[in-house]
Each structure stands twice: as structure tokens, then as C-alpha cells.
Write a protein that holds these residues in place. Structure first.
Motif, PDB file in Angstrom:
ATOM      1  N   LEU A 177     -86.989  31.363 101.207  1.00  0.00           N
ATOM      2  CA  LEU A 177     -85.967  30.486 101.291  1.00  0.00           C
ATOM      3  C   LEU A 177     -85.286  30.706 102.784  1.00  0.00           C
ATOM      4  CD1 LEU A 177     -83.850  28.667  99.714  1.00  0.00           C
ATOM      5  CD2 LEU A 177     -82.353  30.774  99.423  1.00  0.00           C
ATOM      6  N   GLY A 178     -85.812  29.637 103.514  1.00  0.00           N
ATOM      7  CA  GLY A 178     -85.301  29.787 105.074  1.00  0.00           C
ATOM      8  C   GLY A 178     -86.004  30.923 105.797  1.00  0.00           C
TER       9      GLY A 178
ATOM     10  N   GLY B  41     -75.919  27.934 101.410  1.00  0.00           N
ATOM     11  CA  GLY B  41     -76.655  26.678 101.491  1.00  0.00           C
ATOM     12  C   GLY B  41     -75.565  25.455 101.598  1.00  0.00           C
ATOM     13  N   CYS B  42     -76.098  24.156 101.518  1.00  0.00           N
ATOM     14  CA  CYS B  42     -75.255  22.934 101.527  1.00  0.00           C
ATOM     15  C   CYS B  42     -75.902  21.933 100.510  1.00  0.00           C
ATOM     16  CB  CYS B  42     -74.836  22.233 102.947  1.00  0.00           C
ATOM     17  SG  CYS B  42     -76.241  21.965 103.831  1.00  0.00           S
TER      18      CYS B  42
ATOM     19  N   TYR C 151     -76.203  27.895 107.125  1.00  0.00           N
ATOM     20  CA  TYR C 151     -76.761  27.318 105.823  1.00  0.00           C
ATOM     21  C   TYR C 151     -78.305  27.566 106.054  1.00  0.00           C
ATOM     22  CZ  TYR C 151     -72.596  24.760 105.030  1.00  0.00           C
ATOM     23  OH  TYR C 151     -71.151  24.234 104.894  1.00  0.00           O
ATOM     24  N   CYS C 152     -78.791  27.968 104.887  1.00  0.00           N
ATOM     25  CA  CYS C 152     -80.259  28.453 105.003  1.00  0.00           C
ATOM     26  C   CYS C 152     -81.092  27.360 104.244  1.00  0.00           C
ATOM     27  CB  CYS C 152     -80.705  29.789 104.277  1.00  0.00           C
ATOM     28  SG  CYS C 152     -80.255  29.891 102.546  1.00  0.00           S
TER      29      CYS C 152
ATOM     30  N   HIS D 141     -87.575  22.861 111.661  1.00  0.00           N
ATOM     31  CA  HIS D 141     -86.949  24.290 111.574  1.00  0.00           C
ATOM     32  C   HIS D 141     -87.205  25.114 110.418  1.00  0.00           C
ATOM     33  CE1 HIS D 141     -84.236  21.716 113.986  1.00  0.00           C
ATOM     34  NE2 HIS D 141     -83.661  22.760 114.330  1.00  0.00           N
ATOM     35  N   GLU D 142     -88.123  26.166 110.681  1.00  0.00           N
ATOM     36  CA  GLU D 142     -88.974  26.957 109.672  1.00  0.00           C
ATOM     37  C   GLU D 142     -87.729  27.812 108.840  1.00  0.00           C
ATOM     38  OE1 GLU D 142     -91.800  29.292 111.501  1.00  0.00           O
ATOM     39  OE2 GLU D 142     -93.081  27.478 111.837  1.00  0.00           O
TER      40      GLU D 142
END
Length: 320
Positions: A6-7, A160-161, A184-185, A219-220
Motif C-alpha cells: 500500500l503505497g 488515504g483519500c 495520502y498513500c 508515483h510508486e
């Protein structure tokens, strides 16, 4: 079940996230427990709810989704095995109110809402806490500072969003990075194989755009989750009409490609859609939901569907 990072958080999450929107309203407690158990038995550990699910159902308040999930967690004594996500921002502030009276994302609203969610879920922390909507009235600095305080306090592990435009996501993440705050991930957005026609809108919901897909690909440290991936059953059920937003010049071609690939793989169209999301670039984590265990089993079967490069090419370019 396969896991995804997760991100760039320390969390790995299940390839499919179980959406619990209608737990306690359209889905009885008994059925909710059956669905959660079946998902857990399949290796699923990523559960998604919100502090307003599902207030729009007659007689509901918005407490139901978190409350039923919290009861299941307590009864199964497995909280430490679960990645638990909830959301803040879109809960009505008065009984009978709608989205026009949502709580928003002020610091006060966030600090109050998280306590309610923790109580209903029977836990002292959330693994993932989403900004459910974009509140243009609350300064982003105020919202993000409040989220960061929750992370610092140990009440939230990551944020997160959802339902934000790509430029707002980048603006928010830039502010967080400037201040050294939690950023935010991930984003949870409406997304499926069929694409909305140009200019289509979904009220408070925001569909994933090509700009957002490009952003996630570059964006990894930022992941994409898809809600409503199966369009409420419109891919397979004769009694569910495809909503007008998906009526476009390319819809028939994409449905044709989907049917062909389903026939070649022996999978259902729903399973091909879910497999396509997982195998796309960027990879997308579907938020799946079901009304009964048969539907859930069909969804979980998509984990075993392998799409070849040729399948993906045809699905992505059905007119070629």
C-alpha cells in the motif's frame, strides 16, 4: 491471497478489498458474517467501511456498517490480522440529512469522527483512514495537520483519500511533504473496465481519470483502489441496466472484447474485469462487494484468472 504494497507504507494489503457498505442495512448481520468469514477463509485481510454507511437506506443512520463489522471482529477475535479501513467527511450532521449536510474535513470534524469510528469498530486504531470527499471549505493544511496528529497519536497508521481530483491529490501530498506530515498513500475512486463518456458526472463520486492513472503509474508511493468495479452487476445481470454515464461510442466495442476474452478464458465477464484491474498498469486493487456468498465466490475466482498479453491488448484496444 496475493498481497500488494500500500503505497510505501509498511502495510501489505490483500489483492481484493472487501467492501462492507451495506453491512447492517441491505445485508443482514447473518449474511455479513458469512461474507466476512468466506473472504477471510480465502486469505482476505483488507476490510473497507465508512462512518456514513449506509445512511441513505430507509431507517439507517450511518452507524450500521462500522457497527456490524466491529461485532464480527470482536466475535472472531482477529483484529490483529486485519487491515481495517474507514472514512471521514461525508456523514450527515443531522438526522435525515443528506450530503448537503456532511461533516466535512475540518480538524474538529475529523477528531470527532475518528472517535465514533473507533468505538463502533471496537478497536483503538485504524490501519487506513480516508478523507471520503473533497471539502473545499476546509483548508487543506488544517485537514492534513489533523490527520497527521491522529497518526502521531497512534490512532491511525496511514491516510488515504477518495473522490478527489488528481490535482487536489498532488496539492495535498505536496503540503504534507513540505511539513513532514503523514501523506495520502492511496486513493479510492470509481473505476471499472467500461469508461464513462466524456463529461459524465456521478454526483459526489469522482471517477478515475487518465490523469490519475498516469499519476499513480509515476508515483510508486501511491496506490489506486477501485470502487464499483462491477457496476452493480451491469456486466452480467439482465435486470441491471448500464447507467447512462457509461453509454459512449466505445462501450459496445469494449463489451464485445470483454465477452470474447471471457469465452476464451472460461471466466465470467465479472472475473475478467477484476483480473484486468489487477493486471493493469498501474495495478488497481478492486474493492469488491457481494449480496450473497455465491457472488463473493465468483469475485474471488478472478484471482485465478490469468490474462495473456494478447488478452490485455484486446481489452485495452478493442477497436484495433
Amino acid at each position: 491471497m496475493k498481497q500488494f504494497s500500500l503505497g510505501q507504507t509498511s502495510m501489505d494489503v490483500s489483492a481484493f478489498c472487501l467492501g462492507c457498505m451495506f453491512f447492517g442495512t441491505l445485508t443482514t448481520q447473518e449474511m455479513a458474517y458469512q461474507l466476512a468469514d468466506r473472504y477471510f477463509e480465502a486469505g482476505g485481510r483488507f476490510f473497507d467501511t465508512a462512518n456514513n454507511y449506509a445512511f441513505w437506506i430507509d431507517g439507517a443512520t450511518g452507524d450500521e456498517g462500522e457497527t456490524i463489522l466491529g461485532r464480527w471482529l470482536k466475535s472472531r477475535k482477529n483484529r490483529d490480522q486485519i487491515i481495517l479501513a474507514s472514512k471521514v467527511g461525508a456523514r450527515p450532521t443531522r438526522p435525515g440529512g443528506g450530503f448537503e449536510s456532511w461533516e466535512g474535513l475540518s480538524a474538529r470534524a475529523i477528531e470527532r469522527a475518528v472517535e465514533g469510528s473507533l468505538t463502533r469498530l471496537g478497536t483503538d486504531y485504524l490501519d487506513l483512514y480516508y478523507a471520503h470527499i473533497d471539502d473545499r471549505q476546509a483548508p487543506l493544511e488544517e485537514t492534513l495537520a489533523a490527520f497527521d496528529r491522529l497518526v502521531t497519536a497512534g490512532k491511525v497508521r496511514a491516510i488515504g483519500c477518495s473522490n478527489l481530483m488528481a490535482w487536489r491529490i498532488e496539492q495535498a501530498r505536496s503540503i504534507s511533504h513540505q511539513h513532514g506530515w503523514a501523506a495520502y498513500c492511496c486513493v479510492q475512486q470509481r473505476y471499472s473496465y467500461l469508461q464513462p463518456r466524456a463529461g459524465a458526472t456521478f454526483g459526489v463520486q469522482i471517477a478515475a481519470s487518465q490523469e490519475l492513472l498516469d499519476y499513480c503509474q509515476e508515483h510508486e508511493d501511491f496506490s489506486l483502489l477501485a470502487y464499483s468495479p462491477l457496476l452493480s452487476g451491469a456486466y452480467t445481470r439482465q435486470d441491471v441496466a448500464l447507467i447512462p454515464q457509461y453509454h459512449s461510442s466505445e462501450t459496445e466495442a469494449r463489451l464485445g472484447a470483454l465477452a470474447t476474452v471471457a469465452a476464451e478464458t472460461g471466466a465470467t465477464p465479472n472475473q475478467v474485469v477484476l483480473a484486468w484491474l489487477l493486471q493493469s498498469k498501474p495495478a488497481v486493487i478492486p474493492v469488491i462487494a457481494a449480496s450473497n456468498t455465491a457472488q463473493l465466490d465468483e469475485n474471488l475466482g478472478a484471482l485465478h484468472v490469468h490474462l495473456t498479453e494478447e488478452h490485455m491488448r484486446r481489452l485495452n484496444s478493442p477497436d484495433l
